[in-house]
Design an enzyme around this catalytic site. Structure first.
Site, PDB file in Angstrom:
ATOM      1  N   ARG A   1       0.797  -1.308   0.083  1.00  0.00           N
ATOM      2  CA  ARG A   1       0.253  -0.070   0.067  1.00  0.00           C
ATOM      3  C   ARG A   1       0.812   1.049  -0.263  1.00  0.00           C
ATOM      4  O   ARG A   1       0.281   1.820  -0.294  1.00  0.00           O
ATOM      5  CB  ARG A   1      -1.003  -0.226   0.757  1.00  0.00           C
TER       6      ARG A   1
ATOM      7  N   GLU B   1      -5.294  -2.671  16.726  1.00  0.00           N
ATOM      8  CA  GLU B   1      -5.126  -1.774  15.949  1.00  0.00           C
ATOM      9  C   GLU B   1      -3.961  -0.787  16.911  1.00  0.00           C
ATOM     10  O   GLU B   1      -3.304  -0.182  17.203  1.00  0.00           O
ATOM     11  CB  GLU B   1      -6.377  -1.198  15.179  1.00  0.00           C
TER      12      GLU B   1
HETATM   13  C1  LIG Z   1     -12.801   0.208   5.806  1.00  0.00           C
HETATM   14  C2  LIG Z   1     -12.099  -1.197   6.437  1.00  0.00           C
HETATM   15  C3  LIG Z   1     -11.768  -1.627   6.100  1.00  0.00           C
HETATM   16  C4  LIG Z   1     -10.150  -2.435   6.820  1.00  0.00           C
HETATM   17  N1  LIG Z   1     -10.641  -4.274   5.887  1.00  0.00           N
HETATM   18  C5  LIG Z   1      -9.446  -4.876   6.687  1.00  0.00           C
HETATM   19  C6  LIG Z   1      -9.485  -6.399   5.630  1.00  0.00           C
HETATM   20  O1  LIG Z   1     -10.288  -6.312   5.061  1.00  0.00           O
HETATM   21  N2  LIG Z   1      -8.687  -7.034   6.536  1.00  0.00           N
HETATM   22  C7  LIG Z   1      -7.907  -6.578   7.285  1.00  0.00           C
HETATM   23  O2  LIG Z   1      -6.852  -7.610   7.999  1.00  0.00           O
HETATM   24  N3  LIG Z   1      -8.381  -5.219   8.625  1.00  0.00           N
HETATM   25  C8  LIG Z   1      -8.659  -4.307   7.992  1.00  0.00           C
HETATM   26  N4  LIG Z   1      -9.047  -3.637   7.928  1.00  0.00           N
HETATM   27  C9  LIG Z   1      -8.020  -3.257   9.535  1.00  0.00           C
HETATM   28  C10 LIG Z   1      -9.187  -3.153  10.367  1.00  0.00           C
HETATM   29  O3  LIG Z   1     -10.355  -4.034  10.275  1.00  0.00           O
HETATM   30  C11 LIG Z   1      -8.682  -3.352  11.556  1.00  0.00           C
HETATM   31  O4  LIG Z   1      -7.198  -2.978  12.524  1.00  0.00           O
HETATM   32  C12 LIG Z   1      -8.860  -4.304  13.442  1.00  0.00           C
HETATM   33  O5  LIG Z   1     -10.315  -4.706  12.672  1.00  0.00           O
HETATM   34  C13 LIG Z   1      -8.760  -3.226  14.589  1.00  0.00           C
HETATM   35  O6  LIG Z   1      -9.570  -4.106  15.713  1.00  0.00           O
HETATM   36  P1  LIG Z   1      -9.857  -3.401  17.324  1.00  0.00           P
HETATM   37  O7  LIG Z   1     -10.811  -4.623  17.740  1.00  0.00           O
HETATM   38  O8  LIG Z   1      -8.358  -3.785  17.173  1.00  0.00           O
HETATM   39  O9  LIG Z   1     -10.375  -1.962  16.799  1.00  0.00           O
HETATM   40  P2  LIG Z   1     -11.859  -1.727  16.420  1.00  0.00           P
HETATM   41  O10 LIG Z   1     -12.388  -2.685  15.929  1.00  0.00           O
HETATM   42  O11 LIG Z   1     -11.312  -0.171  16.427  1.00  0.00           O
HETATM   43  O12 LIG Z   1     -12.520  -1.499  18.220  1.00  0.00           O
HETATM   44  C14 LIG Z   1     -12.384  -0.622  18.929  1.00  0.00           C
HETATM   45  C15 LIG Z   1     -12.880  -0.952  20.346  1.00  0.00           C
HETATM   46  O13 LIG Z   1     -12.592   0.445  20.848  1.00  0.00           O
HETATM   47  C16 LIG Z   1     -13.872   1.108  21.623  1.00  0.00           C
HETATM   48  N5  LIG Z   1     -13.283   2.620  22.114  1.00  0.00           N
HETATM   49  C17 LIG Z   1     -12.677   3.364  21.467  1.00  0.00           C
HETATM   50  N6  LIG Z   1     -11.536   4.213  22.558  1.00  0.00           N
HETATM   51  C18 LIG Z   1     -12.890   4.198  22.809  1.00  0.00           C
HETATM   52  C19 LIG Z   1     -12.119   4.880  24.860  1.00  0.00           C
HETATM   53  N7  LIG Z   1     -12.131   5.665  24.969  1.00  0.00           N
HETATM   54  N8  LIG Z   1     -13.225   4.423  25.573  1.00  0.00           N
HETATM   55  C20 LIG Z   1     -13.894   3.091  25.718  1.00  0.00           C
HETATM   56  N9  LIG Z   1     -13.904   2.708  24.453  1.00  0.00           N
HETATM   57  C21 LIG Z   1     -13.323   2.515  23.598  1.00  0.00           C
HETATM   58  C22 LIG Z   1     -14.794   1.681  20.299  1.00  0.00           C
HETATM   59  O14 LIG Z   1     -15.631   1.587  20.756  1.00  0.00           O
HETATM   60  C23 LIG Z   1     -14.347  -0.064  19.752  1.00  0.00           C
HETATM   61  O15 LIG Z   1     -15.119  -0.793  20.715  1.00  0.00           O
HETATM   62  C24 LIG Z   1     -10.686  -2.295   7.796  1.00  0.00           C
HETATM   63  C25 LIG Z   1     -10.401  -0.904   8.353  1.00  0.00           C
HETATM   64  C26 LIG Z   1     -10.682  -0.552   7.539  1.00  0.00           C
HETATM   65  C27 LIG Z   1     -11.254   0.737   7.978  1.00  0.00           C
END
Ligand SMILES: Cc1cc2nc3c(=O)[nH]c(=O)nc-3n(C[C@H](O)[C@H](O)[C@H](O)COP(=O)(O)OP(=O)(O)OC[C@H]3O[C@@H](n4cnc5c(N)ncnc54)[C@H](O)[C@@H]3O)c2cc1C
Length: 544
Positions: free
Chosen positions: A282, A363
């Site tokens: 990318r 992430e």
């Molecule tokens: C459009 C898009 C498409 C993507 N496609 C892919 C793909 O095909 N394959 C792949 O591997 N990755 C993909 N990614 C990346 C991937 O989706 C993310 O890196 C991954 O889902 C992150 O998961 P997570 O659980 O770390 O965070 P998130 O799913 O972002 O969850 C974060 C959580 O923390 C909570 N939170 C935030 N701030 C606070 C706070 N202050 N207090 C309490 N809670 C809070 C939120 O409400 C949420 O519940 C994509 C990303 C995007 C944006």
């Protein structure tokens, strides 16, 4: 029974909670909104794994090699090896709990090509992989909720961590309904709050991911890592609220990038990099689009409609809905946009931060992706990180020491109440918008010293006024109290970019366009009484 507080209920938080429950550890999973609104549901393209039942010539070693190459020397080898070796187990578990993966003609899980990968190894569910995985994980979490091992709580936001003498004892949470801070003690705290999107305003990601938690923890002594590596996704479209992603799956299915010159199409990626040019990593594709200085289009219209509808239904729908363009018939105008954060909270292999019993996963943590993430690796890393942290926590003996944080809770509650009672109509979101404009313009695909210095000056100014701003009742309290943390995080991002005087992966400095082997280390930012210090991790503090 041991108890864990997990902040954030996307794929990483859910995965950690379920693994804790399987290991007999109680998990409290908190977030402002339900998992179904986390950024994880936006994941479209897929999740990487080398599966043993399907002979493609692929191997776990190739997956490791591609990931390390993509990371440009900054992804931890042990971490990546663990990730890739557990990928099949993760996919099989996801299948078992109800994730409906797409199937090929032979009845195996279908795989698609993704950027920077030597083989087709991205398993997918049409173009709604994240949604399918979140649904399955939520159902699994609910099974444990029924017997009280997992508790899910919404409308709850992180405020600060309870840290004493280098150890974490819990967190102060802000309850949006009572508008009060609550003290939650736990044997371990796991941060799973996603990326830092809204620091950059309009991105492909969720505005709920604003980096506040990383910024606040940084101010409380938690190290951050590799913040300068911000992934620009090459193919996005502009809409009123945000940038919408045109998944890499489109190029994985053969989509071609071109610009127009004298009435003909120039397929510049193929000219520059050969037949696989559209699927370069990318960072490379985004930079080449930027370098054309022209409008760039993505074309998939040569595929038959049936294939587009079976493999990319959501992408077709999205382009029709937001741009009125049917990708089965014509190309669509695309441009790069901020998409993913390789940097974040610095963690060891077991996902613990530099503070004992404080973990970070998904992430918000920096571990597997180095200077550039490969598509399909972050869902995998979010699940694997959740499992790894849960196993580490479950296997530990409780230290049993109780520390009283009443004084901290009272002080922070008082400060918040004072602020809330001191209302004004100053639009706090205005500073956030200004910050986004600064970060976008100074930390673009191409950066230089002058722009980064200007960025620091701007953020210093926002910080100097942030404390004087009274409470703006027209937005949620969270947006008021989170401002200083977000601004401090922004300063740290700029500081990391200022210190990396080279170009590597997603960090391109026009004043230092070459890679410098002497800087083949992660950058670590730490905070000391208002000062931000950046060092390079030459001793590999964070790889073991
Ligand atoms: C459009 C898009 C498409 C993507 N496609 C892919 C793909 O095909 N394959 C792949 O591997 N990755 C993909 N990614 C990346 C991937 O989706 C993310 O890196 C991954 O889902 C992150 O998961 P997570 O659980 O770390 O965070 P998130 O799913 O972002 O969850 C974060 C959580 O923390 C909570 N939170 C935030 N701030 C606070 C706070 N202050 N207090 C309490 N809670 C809070 C939120 O409400 C949420 O519940 C994509 C990303 C995007 C944006």
């Amino acid at each position: 029974m041991k108890n864990v507080l997990i902040i954030g209920s996307g794929i990483a938080g859910l995965s950690c909670a379920i693994r804790c429950a399987e290991n007999g550890v109680k998990a409290l999973l908190i977030s402002p909104f339900p998992s179904e609104r986390s950024q994880s549901v936006m994941a479209a393209g897929g999740i990487n794994a080398v599966l043993s039942d399907f002979e493609t010539g692929d191997s776990i070693e190739s997956h490791i090699e591609d990931t390390l190459r993509g990371g440009c020397g900054l992804s931890g080898e042990k971490a990546v090896s663990g990730l890739c070796h557990h990928a099949e187990e993760i996919i099989r578990r996801l299948e078992k709990i109800g994730t409906v993966f797409s199937i090929d003609e032979q009845g195996y899980l279908a795989k698609r090509a993704f950027g920077g990968q030597s083989h087709q190894r991205t398993c997918y569910c049409g173009s709604s992989t994240g949604k399918q995985i979140v649904s399955a994980l939520v159902m699994e979490a609910r099974r444990y909720e029924a017997n009280g091992v997992i508790t899910r709580r919404f409308w709850s936001c992180f405020h600060s961590a309870l840290i004493r003498d280098g150890k974490c004892y819990g967190a102060l949470l802000f309850d949006e309904s009572t508008r009060k801070l609550e003290t939650v003690y736990a044997d371990a705290v796991v941060i799973a709050t996603g990326g830092q999107n809204s620091v950059f305003g309009k991105t492909t990601g969720s505005t709920l991911c604003d980096g506040y938690v990383a910024g606040r923890l940084f101010m409380q002594g938690v190290d951050l890592k590799n913040l300068e590596f911000i992934q620009y996704h090459p193919t996005t479209i502009e809409t009123a609220q945000k940038r919408m992603l045109i998944s890499e799956a489109v190029r994985g299915e053969g989509g071609r990038l071109f610009y127009k010159e004298n009435g003909s199409r120039v397929y510049f990626m193929e000219t520059l990099y050969g037949s696989l040019g559209n699927l370069m990593t990318r960072d490379v594709v985004s930079r080449e689009i930027f370098n054309t200085g022209k409008d760039v289009f993505l074309d998939i219209s040569f595929l038959d409609k049936k294939t587009i509808d079976s493999r990319l239904p959501e992408v077709r729908e999205l382009c029709l809905k937001y741009k009125g363009i049917d990708i089965a018939k014509e190309p669509i105008l695309v441009a790069p946009s901020v998409h993913f954060f390789m940097g974040g909270i610095a963690v060891h292999l077991n996902h613990e931060t530099n503070i004992r019993d404080l973990f970070a996963i998904g992430e918000c943590a920096s571990m597997y992706h180095g200077a550039n993430r490969l598509g399909g690796n972050s869902l995998l890393a979010a699940i694997y990180g959740g499992m790894t942290a849960a196993d580490e926590i479950s296997g530990r003996n409780n230290c049993g020491v109780k520390v009283d944080f009443t004084a901290q809770a009272e002080n922070e509650n008082e400060a918040l109440n004072k602020k809330m009672n001191n209302q004004s109509r100053f639009p706090v979101m205005y500073i956030r918008d200004m910050l986004a404009a600064t970060m976008n313009s100074k930390l673009g695909i191409v950066r230089d010293e002058k722009a980064l210095n200007e960025g620091q000056k701007d953020v210093d100014y926002y910080l100097s006024v942030a404390d004087k701003i009274n409470y703006d009742p027209s937005v949620q309290p969270y947006f008021n109290y989170s401002l200083t943390g977000i601004l401090t995080l922004s300063k740290a991002i700029l500081a990391c970019a200022q210190n990396r005087n080279e170009s590597r992966g997603a960090h391109f400095r026009s004043d230092y366009p070459e890679r410098d082997q002497a800087l083949c280390y992660s950058s670590i930012a730490s905070y000391n009484d208002g000062d931000i210090c950046v060092r390079f991790d030459k001793e590999c503090e964070y790889e073991s």
